[in-house]
Write a protein that holds these residues in place. Structure first.
Motif, PDB file in Angstrom:
ATOM      1  N   TYR A 180      26.968  50.189  48.151  1.00 22.78           N
ATOM      2  CA  TYR A 180      27.639  51.066  49.119  1.00 22.78           C
ATOM      3  C   TYR A 180      29.132  51.237  48.843  1.00 22.78           C
ATOM      4  CZ  TYR A 180      23.468  51.199  52.002  1.00 22.78           C
ATOM      5  OH  TYR A 180      22.189  51.400  52.456  1.00 22.78           O
ATOM      6  N   ASN A 181      29.785  50.232  48.268  1.00 22.22           N
ATOM      7  CA  ASN A 181      31.232  50.283  48.069  1.00 22.22           C
ATOM      8  C   ASN A 181      31.651  50.814  46.710  1.00 22.22           C
ATOM      9  OD1 ASN A 181      31.779  49.269  50.657  1.00 22.22           O
ATOM     10  ND2 ASN A 181      31.452  47.177  49.958  1.00 22.22           N
ATOM     11  N   THR A 182      30.705  51.190  45.896  1.00 19.74           N
ATOM     12  CA  THR A 182      31.027  51.743  44.587  1.00 19.74           C
ATOM     13  C   THR A 182      31.223  53.241  44.704  1.00 19.74           C
ATOM     14  OG1 THR A 182      29.750  50.010  43.479  1.00 19.74           O
ATOM     15  CG2 THR A 182      30.184  52.015  42.225  1.00 19.74           C
ATOM     16  N   ASP A 183      32.286  53.724  44.070  1.00 21.65           N
ATOM     17  CA  ASP A 183      32.530  55.160  44.022  1.00 21.65           C
ATOM     18  C   ASP A 183      31.729  55.727  42.848  1.00 21.65           C
ATOM     19  OD1 ASP A 183      33.425  57.745  43.998  1.00 21.65           O
ATOM     20  OD2 ASP A 183      35.512  57.250  43.521  1.00 21.65           O
ATOM     21  N   TRP A 184      30.543  56.186  43.130  1.00 24.37           N
ATOM     22  CA  TRP A 184      29.623  56.644  42.083  1.00 24.37           C
ATOM     23  C   TRP A 184      30.064  57.952  41.437  1.00 24.37           C
ATOM     24  CZ3 TRP A 184      26.573  53.034  40.370  1.00 24.37           C
ATOM     25  CH2 TRP A 184      26.197  52.002  41.228  1.00 24.37           C
ATOM     26  N   SER A 185      31.126  58.559  41.957  1.00 22.92           N
ATOM     27  CA  SER A 185      31.610  59.813  41.370  1.00 22.92           C
ATOM     28  C   SER A 185      32.671  59.587  40.303  1.00 22.92           C
ATOM     29  CB  SER A 185      32.166  60.726  42.465  1.00 22.92           C
ATOM     30  OG  SER A 185      33.308  60.133  43.062  1.00 22.92           O
TER      31      SER A 185
ATOM     32  N   ALA B 260      36.516  43.756  32.805  1.00 19.52           N
ATOM     33  CA  ALA B 260      37.325  43.154  33.870  1.00 19.52           C
ATOM     34  C   ALA B 260      38.796  43.116  33.476  1.00 19.52           C
ATOM     35  CB  ALA B 260      36.821  41.749  34.184  1.00 19.52           C
ATOM     36  N   GLN B 261      39.084  42.888  32.206  1.00 16.87           N
ATOM     37  CA  GLN B 261      40.459  42.832  31.737  1.00 16.87           C
ATOM     38  C   GLN B 261      41.102  44.214  31.658  1.00 16.87           C
ATOM     39  OE1 GLN B 261      40.173  40.875  27.973  1.00 16.87           O
ATOM     40  NE2 GLN B 261      39.735  38.872  28.860  1.00 16.87           N
ATOM     41  N   HIS B 262      40.315  45.231  31.349  1.00 16.80           N
ATOM     42  CA  HIS B 262      40.862  46.561  31.084  1.00 16.80           C
ATOM     43  C   HIS B 262      40.390  47.627  32.071  1.00 16.80           C
ATOM     44  CE1 HIS B 262      42.390  44.984  27.318  1.00 16.80           C
ATOM     45  NE2 HIS B 262      41.191  44.483  27.073  1.00 16.80           N
TER      46      HIS B 262
ATOM     47  N   GLN C   8      38.432  47.572  40.662  1.00 16.13           N
ATOM     48  CA  GLN C   8      37.972  46.443  39.860  1.00 16.13           C
ATOM     49  C   GLN C   8      36.572  46.073  40.348  1.00 16.13           C
ATOM     50  OE1 GLN C   8      37.037  44.538  37.729  1.00 16.13           O
ATOM     51  NE2 GLN C   8      38.630  43.066  37.276  1.00 16.13           N
ATOM     52  N   TYR C   9      35.565  46.530  39.606  1.00 13.85           N
ATOM     53  CA  TYR C   9      34.173  46.262  39.980  1.00 13.85           C
ATOM     54  C   TYR C   9      33.608  45.034  39.277  1.00 13.85           C
ATOM     55  CZ  TYR C   9      34.125  51.070  41.778  1.00 13.85           C
ATOM     56  OH  TYR C   9      34.385  52.224  42.456  1.00 13.85           O
ATOM     57  N   PHE C  10      34.236  44.601  38.216  1.00 14.75           N
ATOM     58  CA  PHE C  10      33.652  43.606  37.320  1.00 14.75           C
ATOM     59  C   PHE C  10      34.006  42.192  37.761  1.00 14.75           C
ATOM     60  CE2 PHE C  10      34.328  47.583  35.173  1.00 14.75           C
ATOM     61  CZ  PHE C  10      33.070  47.841  34.683  1.00 14.75           C
ATOM     62  N   ASP C  11      33.127  41.595  38.537  1.00 13.08           N
ATOM     63  CA  ASP C  11      33.332  40.254  39.057  1.00 13.08           C
ATOM     64  C   ASP C  11      32.893  39.201  38.047  1.00 13.08           C
ATOM     65  OD1 ASP C  11      30.679  41.140  39.439  1.00 13.08           O
ATOM     66  OD2 ASP C  11      30.318  39.604  40.930  1.00 13.08           O
TER      67      ASP C  11
ATOM     68  N   LEU D  21      27.674  40.594  38.915  1.00 15.44           N
ATOM     69  CA  LEU D  21      26.735  41.316  39.770  1.00 15.44           C
ATOM     70  C   LEU D  21      26.784  42.817  39.507  1.00 15.44           C
ATOM     71  CD1 LEU D  21      24.654  41.261  42.041  1.00 15.44           C
ATOM     72  CD2 LEU D  21      26.550  41.430  43.669  1.00 15.44           C
ATOM     73  N   PHE D  22      27.979  43.370  39.403  1.00 15.91           N
ATOM     74  CA  PHE D  22      28.101  44.810  39.195  1.00 15.91           C
ATOM     75  C   PHE D  22      27.478  45.236  37.871  1.00 15.91           C
ATOM     76  CE2 PHE D  22      30.400  48.567  37.670  1.00 15.91           C
ATOM     77  CZ  PHE D  22      30.115  49.444  38.702  1.00 15.91           C
TER      78      PHE D  22
END
Length: 149
Positions: free
Chosen positions: A26-31, A83-85, A93-96, A100-101
Motif C-alpha cells: 500500500y505504501n509503495t508508489d507504483w507509478s 539501498a545505497q544508491h 527508500q524501499y530497500f530494507d 522484504l521489498f
C-alpha cells in the motif's frame, strides 16, 4: 547449561509479517518510472514464458530460466546496492535490510515465472513420453500384423 531457542513461529509473527507485506504494497508508489519498468519486465517475462511453451523455444526458455535464477541468487546483493544508491532512481527508500521489498517486487515474480517454466517443461516431457509410447505401440502392432501374415 545451554539455552533452548524456539524455532516455532507464533500466530503473532504471521500477523506481523502479513501486516508488513500489506504496508509495503500500500505504501509503495507504483507509478515511479523504475517500478513501471520492473513491472513491465515481469509482464514481458510472463508473456515469454507462455510463448516459449506454445512455440517450444527451448533455448530461450533455458536462457531466461537461468537468468531469472541468477537474479534471484544475487537479490541480496542487488538489495544492498539499491539501498545505497536509491536516491539516484527512487523518491523513497524501499530497500530494507530484511529484503522484504525486493522479495515482493523481484523474487516472487521471478520465482513464479521459474515455476511456470518448470511446469511447462513437465507438460512438454509428459506429452513427448505419450507420443513416444503411442509410436512404440503402433510400431509393435504393425510388426505383429506382418508376422501374422
Amino acid at each position: 547449561h545451554k539455552a533452548v531457542v524456539s524455532t516455532q513461529s507464533t500466530g503473532k509473527d504471521y500477523e506481523d509479517t502479513q501486516k508488513m507485506v500489506w504496508d509495503v504494497i500500500y505504501n509503495t508508489d507504483w507509478s515511479e518510472w523504475w517500478l513501471v519498468i520492473l513491472e513491465s519486465f515481469h509482464l514481458l517475462v510472463l508473456v515469454l514464458v507462455i510463448m516459449s511453451h506454445r512455440a517450444a523455444w527451448h533455448a530461450l526458455s533455458a536462457v531466461l530460466f537461468l537468468s531469472l535464477l541468477a537474479v534471484m541468487y544475487f537479490a541480496q546483493t542487488l538489495n544492498s546496492i539499491a539501498a545505497q544508491h536509491y536516491s539516484k532512481f527512487s523518491k523513497e527508500q524501499y530497500f530494507d535490510s530484511n529484503g522484504l521489498f525486493i522479495t515482493l517486487v523481484v523474487l516472487l515474480p521471478c520465482a513464479f515465472n521459474c515455476i511456470l517454466f518448470i511446469f511447462s517443461w513437465l507438460l512438454q516431457s509428459w506429452s513427448l513420453m505419450v507420443d513416444i509410447k503411442v509410436q512404440q505401440t503402433r510400431y509393435a502392432a504393425a510388426h505383429r500384423d506382418r508376422k501374422d501374415e
